[in-house]
Design a protein around this motif. Structure first.
Motif, PDB file in Angstrom:
ATOM      1  N   VAL A   1       0.979  -1.274   0.098  1.00 16.48           N
ATOM      2  CA  VAL A   1      -0.114   0.187  -0.191  1.00 16.48           C
ATOM      3  C   VAL A   1       0.846   1.219   0.101  1.00 16.48           C
ATOM      4  O   VAL A   1       1.657   1.484   0.877  1.00 16.48           O
ATOM      5  N   PRO A   2       0.778   2.345  -0.985  1.00 16.24           N
ATOM      6  CA  PRO A   2       1.521   3.447  -0.746  1.00 16.24           C
ATOM      7  C   PRO A   2       0.859   4.384   0.284  1.00 16.24           C
ATOM      8  O   PRO A   2      -0.270   4.340   0.711  1.00 16.24           O
ATOM      9  N   VAL A   3       1.976   5.051   0.869  1.00 14.94           N
ATOM     10  CA  VAL A   3       1.429   5.609   2.119  1.00 14.94           C
ATOM     11  C   VAL A   3       2.428   7.184   2.093  1.00 14.94           C
ATOM     12  O   VAL A   3       3.463   6.895   1.112  1.00 14.94           O
ATOM     13  N   ARG A   4       2.024   8.037   2.496  1.00 12.53           N
ATOM     14  CA  ARG A   4       2.672   9.204   2.411  1.00 12.53           C
ATOM     15  C   ARG A   4       3.633   9.693   3.871  1.00 12.53           C
ATOM     16  O   ARG A   4       2.973   9.296   5.035  1.00 12.53           O
ATOM     17  N   LEU A   5       4.744  10.106   3.706  1.00 10.38           N
ATOM     18  CA  LEU A   5       5.692  10.219   4.733  1.00 10.38           C
ATOM     19  C   LEU A   5       4.938  11.836   5.492  1.00 10.38           C
ATOM     20  O   LEU A   5       4.739  12.591   4.840  1.00 10.38           O
ATOM     21  N   VAL A   6       4.751  11.747   6.835  1.00  9.21           N
ATOM     22  CA  VAL A   6       4.351  12.829   7.502  1.00  9.21           C
ATOM     23  C   VAL A   6       5.499  13.724   8.145  1.00  9.21           C
ATOM     24  O   VAL A   6       5.678  14.839   8.054  1.00  9.21           O
ATOM     25  N   GLU A   7       6.294  12.861   8.790  1.00  7.78           N
ATOM     26  CA  GLU A   7       7.553  13.440   9.457  1.00  7.78           C
ATOM     27  C   GLU A   7       8.538  12.428   9.751  1.00  7.78           C
ATOM     28  O   GLU A   7       8.074  11.041  10.106  1.00  7.78           O
ATOM     29  N   ARG A   8       9.759  12.705   9.582  1.00  9.68           N
ATOM     30  CA  ARG A   8      10.883  11.699   9.893  1.00  9.68           C
ATOM     31  C   ARG A   8      11.920  12.428  10.821  1.00  9.68           C
ATOM     32  O   ARG A   8      12.526  13.459  10.622  1.00  9.68           O
ATOM     33  N   THR A   9      12.434  11.612  11.899  1.00  7.36           N
ATOM     34  CA  THR A   9      13.409  12.354  12.881  1.00  7.36           C
ATOM     35  C   THR A   9      14.301  11.199  13.216  1.00  7.36           C
ATOM     36  O   THR A   9      13.956  10.008  12.715  1.00  7.36           O
ATOM     37  N   GLU A  10      15.285  11.561  13.815  1.00  4.65           N
ATOM     38  CA  GLU A  10      16.119  10.219  14.464  1.00  4.65           C
ATOM     39  C   GLU A  10      15.167   9.362  15.256  1.00  4.65           C
ATOM     40  O   GLU A  10      15.687   8.138  15.344  1.00  4.65           O
ATOM     41  N   ALA A  11      14.232   9.883  16.008  1.00  2.00           N
ATOM     42  CA  ALA A  11      13.198   9.001  16.931  1.00  2.00           C
ATOM     43  C   ALA A  11      12.436   8.050  16.004  1.00  2.00           C
ATOM     44  O   ALA A  11      12.153   7.123  16.617  1.00  2.00           O
ATOM     45  N   GLY A  12      12.248   8.419  14.804  1.00  3.37           N
ATOM     46  CA  GLY A  12      11.431   7.447  13.966  1.00  3.37           C
ATOM     47  C   GLY A  12      10.451   8.191  12.872  1.00  3.37           C
ATOM     48  O   GLY A  12      11.030   9.376  12.527  1.00  3.37           O
ATOM     49  N   GLN A  13       9.506   7.701  12.327  1.00  2.00           N
ATOM     50  CA  GLN A  13       9.175   8.200  11.286  1.00  2.00           C
ATOM     51  C   GLN A  13       7.534   8.279  11.406  1.00  2.00           C
ATOM     52  O   GLN A  13       6.885   7.318  12.229  1.00  2.00           O
ATOM     53  N   LEU A  14       6.685   8.973  10.739  1.00  2.00           N
ATOM     54  CA  LEU A  14       5.144   9.105  10.779  1.00  2.00           C
ATOM     55  C   LEU A  14       4.687   8.853   9.300  1.00  2.00           C
ATOM     56  O   LEU A  14       5.202   9.826   8.470  1.00  2.00           O
ATOM     57  N   VAL A  15       3.926   7.841   8.886  1.00  2.05           N
ATOM     58  CA  VAL A  15       3.573   7.701   7.776  1.00  2.05           C
ATOM     59  C   VAL A  15       1.928   7.861   7.864  1.00  2.05           C
ATOM     60  O   VAL A  15       1.163   7.288   8.686  1.00  2.05           O
ATOM     61  N   TRP A  16       1.291   8.252   6.431  1.00  2.00           N
ATOM     62  CA  TRP A  16      -0.070   8.385   6.659  1.00  2.00           C
ATOM     63  C   TRP A  16      -0.709   7.338   5.748  1.00  2.00           C
ATOM     64  O   TRP A  16      -0.350   7.359   4.476  1.00  2.00           O
ATOM     65  N   MET A  17      -1.683   6.678   5.856  1.00  2.00           N
ATOM     66  CA  MET A  17      -2.312   5.439   4.951  1.00  2.00           C
ATOM     67  C   MET A  17      -3.953   5.835   5.156  1.00  2.00           C
ATOM     68  O   MET A  17      -4.432   5.883   6.217  1.00  2.00           O
ATOM     69  N   GLU A  18      -4.305   6.360   3.775  1.00  2.42           N
ATOM     70  CA  GLU A  18      -5.597   6.711   3.719  1.00  2.42           C
ATOM     71  C   GLU A  18      -6.414   5.484   3.049  1.00  2.42           C
ATOM     72  O   GLU A  18      -6.184   4.846   2.237  1.00  2.42           O
ATOM     73  N   THR A  19      -7.806   5.451   3.715  1.00  2.00           N
ATOM     74  CA  THR A  19      -8.609   4.540   3.208  1.00  2.00           C
ATOM     75  C   THR A  19      -9.068   4.865   1.726  1.00  2.00           C
ATOM     76  O   THR A  19      -9.286   5.800   1.209  1.00  2.00           O
ATOM     77  N   GLY A  20      -9.271   3.522   1.142  1.00  2.00           N
ATOM     78  CA  GLY A  20      -9.490   3.591  -0.324  1.00  2.00           C
ATOM     79  C   GLY A  20      -8.135   3.921  -1.262  1.00  2.00           C
ATOM     80  O   GLY A  20      -8.331   4.036  -2.453  1.00  2.00           O
ATOM     81  N   THR A  21      -7.072   3.973  -0.659  1.00  2.00           N
ATOM     82  CA  THR A  21      -5.930   4.048  -1.340  1.00  2.00           C
ATOM     83  C   THR A  21      -5.776   2.674  -2.503  1.00  2.00           C
ATOM     84  O   THR A  21      -5.709   1.510  -1.998  1.00  2.00           O
ATOM     85  N   PRO A  22      -5.450   3.073  -3.623  1.00  2.00           N
ATOM     86  CA  PRO A  22      -5.154   1.857  -4.722  1.00  2.00           C
ATOM     87  C   PRO A  22      -4.072   1.152  -4.175  1.00  2.00           C
ATOM     88  O   PRO A  22      -2.711   1.613  -3.648  1.00  2.00           O
ATOM     89  N   MET A  23      -3.976   0.005  -4.032  1.00  3.05           N
ATOM     90  CA  MET A  23      -2.932  -0.988  -3.560  1.00  3.05           C
ATOM     91  C   MET A  23      -3.061  -2.339  -4.430  1.00  3.05           C
ATOM     92  O   MET A  23      -3.676  -2.857  -5.376  1.00  3.05           O
ATOM     93  N   TRP A  24      -1.863  -3.345  -3.958  1.00  2.00           N
ATOM     94  CA  TRP A  24      -1.962  -4.540  -4.513  1.00  2.00           C
ATOM     95  C   TRP A  24      -2.125  -5.518  -3.203  1.00  2.00           C
ATOM     96  O   TRP A  24      -1.736  -5.280  -1.958  1.00  2.00           O
ATOM     97  N   ARG A  25      -2.761  -6.681  -3.350  1.00  2.00           N
ATOM     98  CA  ARG A  25      -2.990  -7.611  -2.323  1.00  2.00           C
ATOM     99  C   ARG A  25      -2.991  -9.125  -3.025  1.00  2.00           C
ATOM    100  O   ARG A  25      -2.948  -9.237  -4.009  1.00  2.00           O
ATOM    101  N   THR A  26      -2.564  -9.880  -1.933  1.00  2.00           N
ATOM    102  CA  THR A  26      -2.464 -11.266  -2.541  1.00  2.00           C
ATOM    103  C   THR A  26      -3.952 -11.960  -2.738  1.00  2.00           C
ATOM    104  O   THR A  26      -4.828 -11.836  -2.020  1.00  2.00           O
ATOM    105  N   LYS A  27      -4.119 -12.622  -3.848  1.00  2.00           N
ATOM    106  CA  LYS A  27      -4.996 -13.245  -4.390  1.00  2.00           C
ATOM    107  C   LYS A  27      -5.122 -14.266  -3.514  1.00  2.00           C
ATOM    108  O   LYS A  27      -4.452 -15.263  -4.008  1.00  2.00           O
ATOM    109  N   LEU A  28      -6.333 -14.612  -2.976  1.00  2.00           N
ATOM    110  CA  LEU A  28      -6.408 -15.920  -2.225  1.00  2.00           C
ATOM    111  C   LEU A  28      -7.705 -16.635  -2.468  1.00  2.00           C
ATOM    112  O   LEU A  28      -8.741 -15.993  -2.722  1.00  2.00           O
TER     113      LEU A  28
END
Length: 208
Positions: free
Chosen positions: A23-50
């Motif tokens: 799933v594509p996500v957007r970077l919100v913030e990145r520091t030495e402590a870690g990073q925050l990313v945003w995942m939006e509902t309905g985002t085009p993605m790939w999933r395993t076909k089961l």
């Protein structure tokens, strides 16, 4: 590494060595402590076909195709979430948002995380924690976690102990009301200029 807010990254989720979702996500913030990313509902993605009605975590790795399952285009069906990924930690903390961006609580995903450029490869550790807005909490998927312990595709008994210990350390933060459970980011709204990310190219690494 480009730390510009809004940069599109790829969150790749693996279960038992097989890719479950990308799933594509957007970077919100990145520091030495870690990073925050945003995942939006309905985002085009790939999933395993089961097979219908099944989930990858419920199929033993020995019963899966050696090269992994095929991938199909889809859209992220869960709600929007802000992910905090602490540097060097074996977990991430999600702020979960419902309709009209209403904060619904936190979700602690126990995991092993490796970064490859813009790819965030997540090996899921099955055991998770739900934390309500009032910071009460409960373990999730304990039985499934226990059933997978000892399977060479997952984790040993010693590794299982370390995974649970990681969760316990995060629970202490929730009980104390310290970051990331101190109310920070509960009112997060993505900038209006952020459009829904496009579906990325088909992942080339269905296996870890």
């Amino acid at each position: 590494m480009n730390n510009d807010p809004g940069r599109i990254l790829r969150w790749n989720f693996f279960i038992g060595g097989h890719l479950s979702a990308s799933v594509p996500v957007r970077l919100v913030e990145r520091t030495e402590a870690g990073q925050l990313v945003w995942m939006e509902t309905g985002t085009p993605m790939w999933r395993t076909k089961l097979p219908r009605g099944t989930h990858l975590r419920d199929i033993a790795p020995r019963d899966r195709p050696p090269a992994g399952y095929p991938l199909v285009a889809d859209r992220w069906p869960m709600g929007s979430a802000l992910f905090y990924q602490p540097t060097g930690a074996a977990h991430s903390v999600l702020w979960l948002f419902g309709r009209r961006q209403k904060f619904r609580g936190w979700y602690v995903n126990l995991e092993r995380r490796v970064h490859h450029g813009d790819d965030i490869d997540i090996t899921d550790h099955e055991l998770d924690i739900n934390v309500a807005p009032d910071r009460s909490w409960r373990w999730k998927d304990e039985q499934s976690f226990a059933e997978k312990t000892g399977d060479p595709a997952y984790w040993s008994a010693d590794e299982a102990s370390a995974i649970r210990s990681e969760g316990t350390s995060v629970v202490r933060l929730a009980e104390a009301g310290t970051f990331p459970f101190d109310g920070t980011w509960c009112d997060f709204r993505p900038p209006p200029t952020w459009t829904t990310p496009p579906r990325p190219p088909v992942p080339r690494h269905p296996l870890l």
